[in-house]
Design a protein around this motif. Structure first.
Motif, PDB file in Angstrom:
ATOM      1  N   VAL A  47     -13.483 -12.448   0.378  1.00 23.36           N
ATOM      2  CA  VAL A  47     -12.889 -13.181   0.945  1.00 23.36           C
ATOM      3  C   VAL A  47     -11.141 -12.422   0.802  1.00 23.36           C
ATOM      4  CG1 VAL A  47     -11.508 -15.415   1.038  1.00 23.36           C
ATOM      5  CG2 VAL A  47     -14.019 -15.320   0.798  1.00 23.36           C
ATOM      6  N   TYR A  48     -10.826 -12.087  -0.435  1.00 19.16           N
ATOM      7  CA  TYR A  48      -9.413 -11.584  -0.644  1.00 19.16           C
ATOM      8  C   TYR A  48      -9.353 -10.217   0.087  1.00 19.16           C
ATOM      9  CZ  TYR A  48      -5.422 -10.019  -3.516  1.00 19.16           C
ATOM     10  OH  TYR A  48      -4.380  -9.696  -4.116  1.00 19.16           O
ATOM     11  N   ALA A  49     -10.316  -9.505   0.100  1.00 17.91           N
ATOM     12  CA  ALA A  49     -10.418  -8.149   0.935  1.00 17.91           C
ATOM     13  C   ALA A  49     -10.090  -8.616   2.491  1.00 17.91           C
ATOM     14  CB  ALA A  49     -11.544  -7.358   1.074  1.00 17.91           C
ATOM     15  N   LEU A  50     -10.723  -9.410   3.132  1.00 17.45           N
ATOM     16  CA  LEU A  50     -10.702  -9.967   4.584  1.00 17.45           C
ATOM     17  C   LEU A  50      -9.289 -10.555   4.645  1.00 17.45           C
ATOM     18  CD1 LEU A  50     -12.010 -10.478   7.204  1.00 17.45           C
ATOM     19  CD2 LEU A  50     -12.794 -12.843   6.409  1.00 17.45           C
ATOM     20  N   LEU A  51      -8.813 -11.067   3.988  1.00 17.85           N
ATOM     21  CA  LEU A  51      -7.467 -11.711   4.195  1.00 17.85           C
ATOM     22  C   LEU A  51      -6.246 -10.756   4.011  1.00 17.85           C
ATOM     23  CD1 LEU A  51      -7.669 -14.850   2.014  1.00 17.85           C
ATOM     24  CD2 LEU A  51      -7.672 -14.890   4.514  1.00 17.85           C
ATOM     25  N   LEU A  52      -6.389  -9.786   2.918  1.00 16.66           N
ATOM     26  CA  LEU A  52      -5.447  -8.768   2.882  1.00 16.66           C
ATOM     27  C   LEU A  52      -5.368  -7.800   4.337  1.00 16.66           C
ATOM     28  CD1 LEU A  52      -5.558  -7.496  -0.742  1.00 16.66           C
ATOM     29  CD2 LEU A  52      -4.090  -9.299   0.405  1.00 16.66           C
ATOM     30  N   ILE A  53      -6.682  -7.628   4.640  1.00 17.30           N
ATOM     31  CA  ILE A  53      -6.829  -6.787   6.107  1.00 17.30           C
ATOM     32  C   ILE A  53      -6.106  -7.667   7.114  1.00 17.30           C
ATOM     33  CG2 ILE A  53      -8.495  -6.131   7.776  1.00 17.30           C
ATOM     34  CD1 ILE A  53     -10.382  -5.503   5.354  1.00 17.30           C
ATOM     35  N   ALA A  54      -6.315  -9.010   7.388  1.00 15.49           N
ATOM     36  CA  ALA A  54      -5.762  -9.719   8.256  1.00 15.49           C
ATOM     37  C   ALA A  54      -4.399 -10.415   7.979  1.00 15.49           C
ATOM     38  CB  ALA A  54      -6.652 -10.815   8.755  1.00 15.49           C
ATOM     39  N   ALA A  55      -3.715  -9.677   7.134  1.00 17.87           N
ATOM     40  CA  ALA A  55      -2.540 -10.254   6.550  1.00 17.87           C
ATOM     41  C   ALA A  55      -1.613 -10.824   7.111  1.00 17.87           C
ATOM     42  CB  ALA A  55      -1.732  -8.920   5.494  1.00 17.87           C
ATOM     43  N   ILE A 371      -6.969  -5.875  -8.901  1.00 19.59           N
ATOM     44  CA  ILE A 371      -5.759  -5.206  -9.241  1.00 19.59           C
ATOM     45  C   ILE A 371      -5.438  -4.019  -8.421  1.00 19.59           C
ATOM     46  CG2 ILE A 371      -4.245  -3.607 -10.661  1.00 19.59           C
ATOM     47  CD1 ILE A 371      -5.542  -5.242 -12.949  1.00 19.59           C
ATOM     48  N   ALA A 372      -6.432  -3.229  -7.713  1.00 16.39           N
ATOM     49  CA  ALA A 372      -6.298  -2.175  -6.936  1.00 16.39           C
ATOM     50  C   ALA A 372      -6.020  -2.454  -5.617  1.00 16.39           C
ATOM     51  CB  ALA A 372      -7.783  -1.228  -6.935  1.00 16.39           C
ATOM     52  N   MET A 373      -6.872  -3.618  -5.090  1.00 17.13           N
ATOM     53  CA  MET A 373      -6.608  -4.179  -3.614  1.00 17.13           C
ATOM     54  C   MET A 373      -5.032  -4.895  -3.478  1.00 17.13           C
ATOM     55  SD  MET A 373     -10.052  -5.911  -2.273  1.00 17.13           S
ATOM     56  CE  MET A 373     -10.172  -7.050  -3.578  1.00 17.13           C
ATOM     57  N   SER A 374      -4.729  -5.338  -4.562  1.00 17.09           N
ATOM     58  CA  SER A 374      -3.493  -6.183  -4.477  1.00 17.09           C
ATOM     59  C   SER A 374      -2.272  -4.951  -4.663  1.00 17.09           C
ATOM     60  CB  SER A 374      -3.211  -6.859  -5.848  1.00 17.09           C
ATOM     61  OG  SER A 374      -4.119  -8.163  -5.929  1.00 17.09           O
ATOM     62  N   GLY A 375      -2.395  -3.729  -5.176  1.00 18.99           N
ATOM     63  CA  GLY A 375      -1.615  -2.735  -5.200  1.00 18.99           C
ATOM     64  C   GLY A 375      -1.473  -2.176  -3.831  1.00 18.99           C
ATOM     65  N   MET A 376      -2.615  -2.006  -3.100  1.00 18.12           N
ATOM     66  CA  MET A 376      -2.434  -1.337  -1.806  1.00 18.12           C
ATOM     67  C   MET A 376      -1.833  -2.477  -0.688  1.00 18.12           C
ATOM     68  SD  MET A 376      -6.136   0.635  -1.233  1.00 18.12           S
ATOM     69  CE  MET A 376      -7.121  -0.728  -1.828  1.00 18.12           C
ATOM     70  N   ALA A 377      -2.059  -3.892  -1.096  1.00 19.32           N
ATOM     71  CA  ALA A 377      -1.702  -4.857  -0.437  1.00 19.32           C
ATOM     72  C   ALA A 377       0.044  -4.919  -0.154  1.00 19.32           C
ATOM     73  CB  ALA A 377      -2.228  -6.120  -0.469  1.00 19.32           C
ATOM     74  N   LEU A 378       0.456  -4.813  -1.626  1.00 14.81           N
ATOM     75  CA  LEU A 378       2.056  -4.643  -1.782  1.00 14.81           C
ATOM     76  C   LEU A 378       2.736  -3.650  -1.126  1.00 14.81           C
ATOM     77  CD1 LEU A 378       2.081  -6.067  -5.476  1.00 14.81           C
ATOM     78  CD2 LEU A 378       2.726  -7.349  -3.373  1.00 14.81           C
ATOM     79  N   ALA A 379       1.931  -2.464  -0.689  1.00  9.48           N
ATOM     80  CA  ALA A 379       2.571  -1.203  -0.204  1.00  9.48           C
ATOM     81  C   ALA A 379       2.503  -1.365   1.226  1.00  9.48           C
ATOM     82  CB  ALA A 379       1.763  -0.094  -0.563  1.00  9.48           C
ATOM     83  N   ARG A 380       1.813  -2.509   1.847  1.00  9.26           N
ATOM     84  CA  ARG A 380       2.057  -2.321   3.261  1.00  9.26           C
ATOM     85  C   ARG A 380       3.204  -3.171   3.741  1.00  9.26           C
ATOM     86  NH1 ARG A 380      -3.200  -5.551   5.527  1.00  9.26           N
ATOM     87  NH2 ARG A 380      -2.115  -4.875   7.666  1.00  9.26           N
ATOM     88  N   ASP A 381       3.537  -2.796   5.208  1.00 11.59           N
ATOM     89  CA  ASP A 381       4.608  -3.365   5.593  1.00 11.59           C
ATOM     90  C   ASP A 381       4.183  -4.600   6.625  1.00 11.59           C
ATOM     91  OD1 ASP A 381       7.120  -4.227   6.626  1.00 11.59           O
ATOM     92  OD2 ASP A 381       7.415  -2.539   7.979  1.00 11.59           O
TER      93      ASP A 381
END
Length: 501
Positions: A47-55, A371-381
């Protein structure tokens, strides 16, 4: 909402395919770990990955802007507001920010990491809720039935997965309901350990009265399970717990006032029809909610019998979901918890091979992936949708120095964020039903005379509306008003110099 259509279609497809899978197939996917240890992590991270993709979809509501600004106001002043500081139409009126803790959390995330931080916080809360949801269901259901329930819940919650306070309280709600249902399933004393959850709930969101309401079914089912002679003992066991639960729900800076917020909102009456999330379900076209409802009715025809208290709880949740679209969240996350034990008895629960094992491995692996997914998400614009962000219109028309602006309802959040006093925004409890109803009827030109009266009564110097607003055509024809800016997001009119106000 239309923006979740593709996600819903994919999830619906999964719902059709999943029943064909066997429990052994599901278990093999997580071997050598037990499903009970691995599935909550797999669901939560999925669910977390899906939401980060659809941020960007998480930032599709204008209230995300205003919640962040309210949180910044609280941190800047070191206090909570008691009167409205953000509008000109209600400036100084009594107002409490009953979601203050959520707003501070979002404001802190925004200060540290901008909009990506807000997305990560909201997505993590939703993912945690689904992880806990899976954990509780696995106590009574097989992995296949558990995952089917998860898919149903995701479909129901998808339109309302937004970076707003209600998603921060989802894991608290699931944990509280899970604790009470556990007592209904297995008996035992009230879950005193869960009482601190109510303090957190009461300060995160104004729906804590729901938590108190969930105590009733637990007490009632316990009474029905006991002989009538034992009822006084049962009541005496639950009475202190209930009293402490009420006291915990009142531990807010505003005391017990947040408990009354749902009544205040429902008291808006006919004005709720103007707010999409408070409308009743629309069955004029086939959607995910209707399909799931029909599937549930079909399931009941296959011989599933529910205990009377569980049936009443599900009927109550279904009523709320039919009455207001936003309450589909409650149906999706709470009804399966109450249905899990009866479903497990009917269709089979956890197998003997699915005994619990130490979860240290899954926990460490899950934390690492998180942690890895959160780091990648924080780097997105990422940033909120343009349709709720009239940034160019405000800058080009210099609305910050125009005076009173009659704004579109959907632009209220951004105006608060930009420091411009609003005529109206998403705080329905502040404006009240008559005000909201009058505003919507006026800008829709249902009452043309009142629209003109509104412009003069509040000494409006400029208007900021979405392009499809009926009032725009009227302003284009009024000689004392001039269109000064327009794009795909917003249209601005200003009074001509010297026009009377």
């Amino acid at each position: 909402m239309g923006k979740w259509t593709n996600v819903k279609e994919e999830l619906n497809a999964c719902a059709l395919i999943w029943p064909a899978m066997t429990d052994q197939a599901v278990l093999s996917a997580v071997q050598p770990l037990s499903a009970r240890a691995a599935l909550p992590w797999l669901v939560g991270l999925g669910v977390y990955a899906l939401l980060l993709i659809a941020a960007p979809r998480l930032l599709g509501d204008p209230d995300s802007y205003s919640h962040i600004e309210v949180g910044r106001w609280i941190m800047a002043h070191g206090a909570l507001p008691a009167t409205d500081p953000f509008s000109f139409s209600m400036h100084g009126a009594h107002w409490i920010t009953f979601e203050w803790l959520s707003e501070v959390i979002y404001a802190a995330a925004f200060a540290l990491s901008g909009w990506p931080g807000v997305v990560v916080v909201a997505a993590a809360a939703i993912a945690l809720a689904f992880g806990l949801f899976t954990f509780f269901l696995l106590r009574e259901l097989s992995p296949t039935l558990t995952l089917l329930m998860v898919i149903v819940a995701v479909i129901l919650l998808a339109p309302h997965m937004l970076a707003r306070p209600h998603v921060l309280v989802l894991p608290v709600m699931v944990a509280w309901a899970g604790a009470l249902v556990r007592r209904m399933d297995r008996g035992g004393p009230p879950p005193y350990w869960a009482l601190p959850l109510l303090v957190l709930w009461a300060n995160l969101h104004g729906s804590v009265v729901l938590a108190l309401g969930l105590i009733g079914p637990a007490v009632l089912e316990t009474l029905l399970r006991e002989r009538r002679g034992e009822w006084p003992r049962v009541i005496l066991r639950w009475l202190p717990f209930t009293a402490l639960a009420v006291a915990a729900s009142c531990l807010t800076p505003y005391g017990p006032q947040p408990l009354l917020m749902p009544l205040t909102t429902l008291g808006l009456g006919p004005a709720l029809a103007w707010i999409s999330e408070w409308r009743s379900q629309d069955f004029s076209h086939i959607g995910g909610f209707e399909l799931l409802l029909l599937a549930g009715i079909f399931a009941l025809t296959r011989g599933l019998t529910l205990p009377v208290v569980r049936a009443l709880v599900v009927i109550g949740l279904l009523h709320f979901a039919l009455a207001q679209i936003r309450n589909a969240d409650l149906l999706g996350m709470l009804a399966p918890l109450y249905l899990a034990a009866p479903l497990g008895r009917k269709f089979g629960g956890p197998s003997a091979d699915d005994a619990p094992i130490p979860a240290r491995g899954p926990n460490l692996a899950g934390i690492g992936v998180l942690i890895a997914m959160s780091g990648m998400a924080l780097a997105r614009d990422v940033r909120p949708a343009a349709i709720i962000t009239p940034e160019a219109a405000i800058a080009q028309a210099d609305l910050a120095r125009t005076g009173s602006v009659l704004n579109d309802y959907s632009f209220g959040g951004y105006l608060i964020f930009a420091g411009i006093p609003t005529f109206i925004d998403g705080r329905g409890e502040l404006y009240g039903g008559p005000f909201i109803d009058r505003y919507n009827r006026a800008v829709a030109l249902v009452d043309l005379g009142d629209f003109l009266k509104l412009l003069d009564e509040y000494k409006i110097g400029a208007t900021l509306f979405a392009p499809q607003t009926p009032a725009i055509a009227m302003l284009d024809r009024l000689p004392q008003w001039q269109r000064v800016y327009s794009d795909d997001v917003a249209v601005v009119h200003k009074r001509r110099d010297g026009s009377p106000r």
